[in-house]
Design a protein around this motif. Structure first.
Motif, PDB file in Angstrom:
ATOM      1  N   MET A 155       0.843  -1.203   0.000  1.00 57.15           N
ATOM      2  CA  MET A 155       0.000   0.000   0.000  1.00 57.15           C
ATOM      3  C   MET A 155       0.878   1.252   0.000  1.00 57.15           C
ATOM      4  N   LEU A 156       0.484   2.220  -0.806  1.00 53.96           N
ATOM      5  CA  LEU A 156       1.269   3.437  -0.931  1.00 53.96           C
ATOM      6  C   LEU A 156       1.000   4.405   0.209  1.00 53.96           C
ATOM      7  N   LEU A 157       2.045   5.042   0.710  1.00 55.40           N
ATOM      8  CA  LEU A 157       1.876   6.199   1.572  1.00 55.40           C
ATOM      9  C   LEU A 157       1.575   7.392   0.685  1.00 55.40           C
ATOM     10  N   MET A 158       0.680   8.263   1.115  1.00 55.44           N
ATOM     11  CA  MET A 158       0.226   9.369   0.289  1.00 55.44           C
ATOM     12  C   MET A 158       1.161  10.569   0.356  1.00 55.44           C
ATOM     13  N   GLY A 159       1.371  11.202  -0.795  1.00 56.53           N
ATOM     14  CA  GLY A 159       2.212  12.388  -0.848  1.00 56.53           C
ATOM     15  C   GLY A 159       2.089  13.076  -2.189  1.00 56.53           C
ATOM     16  N   GLY A 160       3.040  13.951  -2.481  1.00 58.07           N
ATOM     17  CA  GLY A 160       3.009  14.702  -3.716  1.00 58.07           C
ATOM     18  C   GLY A 160       3.096  13.840  -4.955  1.00 58.07           C
ATOM     19  N   ASP A 161       3.854  12.749  -4.898  1.00 57.04           N
ATOM     20  CA  ASP A 161       3.987  11.883  -6.072  1.00 57.04           C
ATOM     21  C   ASP A 161       2.649  11.268  -6.455  1.00 57.04           C
ATOM     22  N   GLN A 162       1.866  10.897  -5.458  1.00 61.23           N
ATOM     23  CA  GLN A 162       0.564  10.284  -5.736  1.00 61.23           C
ATOM     24  C   GLN A 162      -0.405  11.316  -6.322  1.00 61.23           C
ATOM     25  N   ASP A 191     -13.318   5.759 -20.863  1.00 55.68           N
ATOM     26  CA  ASP A 191     -12.874   4.942 -19.736  1.00 55.68           C
ATOM     27  C   ASP A 191     -12.069   5.780 -18.755  1.00 55.68           C
ATOM     28  N   ALA A 192     -12.253   5.524 -17.455  1.00 57.82           N
ATOM     29  CA  ALA A 192     -11.575   6.348 -16.457  1.00 57.82           C
ATOM     30  C   ALA A 192     -10.923   5.525 -15.353  1.00 57.82           C
ATOM     31  N   GLU A 193     -10.704   4.231 -15.568  1.00 57.62           N
ATOM     32  CA  GLU A 193     -10.155   3.407 -14.484  1.00 57.62           C
ATOM     33  C   GLU A 193      -8.703   3.806 -14.196  1.00 57.62           C
ATOM     34  N   PRO A 194      -8.409   4.190 -12.944  1.00 55.37           N
ATOM     35  CA  PRO A 194      -7.051   4.621 -12.594  1.00 55.37           C
ATOM     36  C   PRO A 194      -6.179   3.438 -12.186  1.00 55.37           C
ATOM     37  N   PRO A 195      -4.888   3.665 -11.954  1.00 51.04           N
ATOM     38  CA  PRO A 195      -4.001   2.601 -11.489  1.00 51.04           C
ATOM     39  C   PRO A 195      -4.503   1.993 -10.185  1.00 51.04           C
ATOM     40  N   ALA A 196      -4.413   0.672 -10.086  1.00 49.87           N
ATOM     41  CA  ALA A 196      -4.934  -0.027  -8.906  1.00 49.87           C
ATOM     42  C   ALA A 196      -4.243   0.431  -7.627  1.00 49.87           C
ATOM     43  N   ALA A 197      -2.938   0.712  -7.699  1.00 51.27           N
ATOM     44  CA  ALA A 197      -2.205   1.104  -6.494  1.00 51.27           C
ATOM     45  C   ALA A 197      -2.740   2.406  -5.908  1.00 51.27           C
ATOM     46  N   LEU A 198      -3.149   3.346  -6.776  1.00 53.23           N
ATOM     47  CA  LEU A 198      -3.724   4.592  -6.272  1.00 53.23           C
ATOM     48  C   LEU A 198      -5.049   4.332  -5.557  1.00 53.23           C
ATOM     49  N   CYS A 199      -5.864   3.454  -6.134  1.00 52.38           N
ATOM     50  CA  CYS A 199      -7.145   3.121  -5.501  1.00 52.38           C
ATOM     51  C   CYS A 199      -6.915   2.432  -4.152  1.00 52.38           C
ATOM     52  N   GLU A 200      -5.949   1.524  -4.096  1.00 52.08           N
ATOM     53  CA  GLU A 200      -5.616   0.858  -2.835  1.00 52.08           C
ATOM     54  C   GLU A 200      -5.194   1.873  -1.787  1.00 52.08           C
ATOM     55  N   ALA A 201      -4.405   2.860  -2.213  1.00 52.03           N
ATOM     56  CA  ALA A 201      -3.926   3.868  -1.263  1.00 52.03           C
ATOM     57  C   ALA A 201      -5.065   4.730  -0.740  1.00 52.03           C
ATOM     58  N   VAL A 202      -5.988   5.134  -1.619  1.00 52.13           N
ATOM     59  CA  VAL A 202      -7.135   5.922  -1.174  1.00 52.13           C
ATOM     60  C   VAL A 202      -7.965   5.129  -0.171  1.00 52.13           C
ATOM     61  N   PHE A 226     -10.701   5.075   3.842  1.00 50.58           N
ATOM     62  CA  PHE A 226     -11.816   4.140   4.030  1.00 50.58           C
ATOM     63  C   PHE A 226     -11.346   2.893   4.794  1.00 50.58           C
ATOM     64  N   PRO A 227     -10.777   3.071   5.993  1.00 49.81           N
ATOM     65  CA  PRO A 227     -10.280   1.902   6.735  1.00 49.81           C
ATOM     66  C   PRO A 227     -11.390   0.951   7.150  1.00 49.81           C
ATOM     67  N   HIS A 228     -12.638   1.434   7.141  1.00 49.86           N
ATOM     68  CA  HIS A 228     -13.780   0.609   7.514  1.00 49.86           C
ATOM     69  C   HIS A 228     -14.284  -0.249   6.367  1.00 49.86           C
ATOM     70  N   VAL A 229     -13.739  -0.070   5.184  1.00 54.25           N
ATOM     71  CA  VAL A 229     -14.165  -0.840   4.008  1.00 54.25           C
ATOM     72  C   VAL A 229     -13.204  -2.007   3.803  1.00 54.25           C
ATOM     73  N   PRO A 230     -13.701  -3.251   3.791  1.00 56.27           N
ATOM     74  CA  PRO A 230     -12.807  -4.392   3.543  1.00 56.27           C
ATOM     75  C   PRO A 230     -12.085  -4.226   2.211  1.00 56.27           C
ATOM     76  N   PRO A 231     -10.765  -4.399   2.180  1.00 54.51           N
ATOM     77  CA  PRO A 231     -10.017  -4.123   0.945  1.00 54.51           C
ATOM     78  C   PRO A 231     -10.061  -5.236  -0.082  1.00 54.51           C
ATOM     79  N   THR A 244     -12.350  -5.319  -7.493  1.00 55.27           N
ATOM     80  CA  THR A 244     -11.014  -4.754  -7.634  1.00 55.27           C
ATOM     81  C   THR A 244     -10.926  -3.525  -6.730  1.00 55.27           C
ATOM     82  N   PRO A 245      -9.740  -2.990  -6.504  1.00 55.57           N
ATOM     83  CA  PRO A 245      -9.661  -1.753  -5.714  1.00 55.57           C
ATOM     84  C   PRO A 245     -10.511  -0.625  -6.302  1.00 55.57           C
ATOM     85  N   TRP A 246     -10.574  -0.539  -7.635  1.00 57.46           N
ATOM     86  CA  TRP A 246     -11.354   0.529  -8.272  1.00 57.46           C
ATOM     87  C   TRP A 246     -12.857   0.313  -8.077  1.00 57.46           C
TER      88      TRP A 246
END
Length: 358
Positions: free
Chosen positions: A1-8, A141-152, A157-162, A168-170
Motif C-alpha cells: 500500500m502506498l503512503l500518500m504524498g506529492g507523487d501520488q 474509460d476512467a479506471e485509474p491505477p490499482a495502487a492509487l485506488c488501494e492507497a485511497v 476508508f479503513p472501515h471498508v474491507p479491501p 477490484t480496488p477501483w
C-alpha cells in the motif's frame, strides 16, 4: 500500500488529464454522471478542491475554511479546465511536499483537522472520482491505477474491507462512494471518508495510524514518520502487524486501533499506543502502549494514556478500560496508575489495571 504524498497527487492528476483530454472535443455542458453539475463545473470543482486543500495547509486553518475559492474564467472550455486541474494539482503536490512536519489544517470530518498526508489522500480521491463522473457522462474509460485506488481506500476508508469477493480496488472505491454496485453488498447511499484522529496530550499528540502506515511499520518501515532513536520499539511493530491483519480481514473500526505518540515540539515519533479493538459486549476496551528508550522518564506515556482514555470515555458504549502488563514491567504499571487506572485481579500470569466510568 502506498503512503500518500506529492507523487501520488501528480500521478492522479496525470491520469485525469489523459482521460479528460480524450473527451475534450465532446459536449461538457451535459451533467456529469450522478451529479447535478455539468462536466465543466465538475472540473472546476476539482481545481477548487486542490486549491482549497493547499490553502488549508499553508494558511494553518484551525477552525474553518480559508475564505477563498477559484472559478474558471468566463468562456473557458474543456482544455482550459483540464489545464486548471493540472495547475492546481501541482500547487497541492508542492505544498504537501514542503509544509513542515506536523502541519495540520481544518477539515470537517471526522475530528476537525487533517495533515498533509490526509489532504493528499483527499485530493487524489477527489480527482479520481470526479474524473470518473465526467468520463461516465462523456463515454470514456476512467479506471485509474490499482495502487492509487488501494492507497485511497487504506487512507480514507479503513472501515471498508479491501479484498471483497469479485471486486477490484477501483470497483470497491466506486461502491464505497455510492458510484457502483458489488455482488452481495447493499448499495451505499450515504458515505464519508475517515481522516485519522489526532488527539492532543500535553507535549505529545496521538496520531491515528492508517492501514497503509501500519503495513509499512509492520514491514520494517517508518510509517511515514521520523522516530526518536532511529525506529519504533518492537511492540509498536507487532501492533502494526495486528492492525494490518485486521484491515485485510475487514475487521477495522476507525478510532479503535493503533496510534503513534508524536512529540509536538520536534514532530518525532516516540512510541505506540492504542486499543486492541473496539469495545466488547460489556463495554470494555483494552489498551496497550510502549515507548522508545530515549523518551522514557518524561511522563509522555502517562499524559497520552490519560488523553486516550478520556477520548474513549466520550463514547457511551464504553464502560471501562483495561491495561494488562507483565509482572516485571514496573514502568508500564506506573503509567497506568498515574493515568488513574487501579489494580484488578491478575489475568493469568499478568497484572491488570482498570479504569471504570464513574
Amino acid at each position: 500500500m502506498l503512503l500518500m504524498g506529492g507523487d501520488q497527487i501528480d500521478e492522479a492528476v496525470a491520469h485525469a488529464a489523459g482521460v479528460l483530454r480524450a473527451a475534450a472535443d465532446r459536449d461538457w455542458s451535459v451533467k456529469a454522471g450522478g451529479l447535478d453539475w455539468s462536466c465543466l463545473r465538475t472540473a472546476e470543482h476539482i481545481a477548487g478542491d486542490f486549491s482549497a486543500y493547499a490553502g488549508q495547509l499553508t494558511g494553518r486553518a484551525t477552525d474553518g475554511w480559508v475564505p477563498f475559492d477559484i472559478t474558471l474564467d468566463e468562456g473557458t472550455g474543456p482544455e482550459g479546465a483540464i489545464h486548471a486541474i493540472e495547475a492546481t494539482g501541482g500547487i497541492l503536490a508542492a505544498v504537501v511536499r514542503t509544509v513542515p512536519r506536523g502541519t495540520r489544517g481544518y477539515h470537517t470530518y471526522p475530528s476537525g483537522s487533517a495533515d498533509a498526508t490526509g489532504f493528499a489522500a483527499m485530493g487524489v480521491a477527489e480527482v479520481l472520482l470526479h474524473t470518473y463522473d465526467i468520463a461516465r457522462a462523456l463515454d470514456v474509460d476512467a479506471e485509474p491505477p490499482a495502487a492509487l485506488c488501494e492507497a485511497v481506500l487504506a487512507h480514507l476508508f479503513p472501515h471498508v474491507p479491501p479484498a471483497l469477493p469479485g471486486a477490484t480496488p477501483w470497483t470497491t472505491l466506486l461502491w464505497a462512494t455510492g458510484r457502483g454496485t458489488l455482488s452481495g453488498r447493499a448499495p451505499v447511499t450515504q458515505w464519508r471518508w475517515h481522516n485519522p484522529h489526532s488527539l492532543p496530550a500535553g507535549p505529545v499528540a496521538l496520531r491515528e495510524v492508517t492501514p497503509a502506515a501500519a503495513a509499512d511499520l509492520a514491514a520494517g518501515g517508518t510509517g511515514g514518520l521520523t522516530w526518536l532513536g532511529g525506529g519504533p520499539f518492537k511492540g509498536t511493530r507487532a501492533a502494526a502487524g495486528m492492525r494490518t491483519k485486521a484491515y485485510a480481514a475487514g475487521a477495522l473500526r476507525p478510532g479503535w486501533g493503533m496510534y503513534v505518540m508524536v512529540r509536538t515540539a520536534d514532530e518525532l515519533a516516540i512510541g505506540g499506543m492504542g486499543f486492541h479493538g473496539p469495545p466488547d459486549d460489556n463495554g470494555c476496551v483494552e489498551v496497550g502502549y510502549d515507548l522508545v528508550d530515549a523518551a522514557r522518564g518524561n511522563g509522555y506515556a502517562t499524559q497520552a494514556l490519560r488523553a486516550l482514555s478520556e477520548w474513549a470515555m466520550t463514547h457511551s458504549e464504553v464502560t471501562s478500560l483495561l491495561a494488562v502488563t507483565a509482572p516485571d514491567n514496573a514502568p508500564s504499571q506506573r503509567v497506568a496508575t498515574r493515568a488513574g487506572y487501579v489494580r484488578l485481579p491478575d489475568r493469568d500470569t499478568n497484572h491488570a489495571y482498570g479504569l471504570h466510568r464513574p
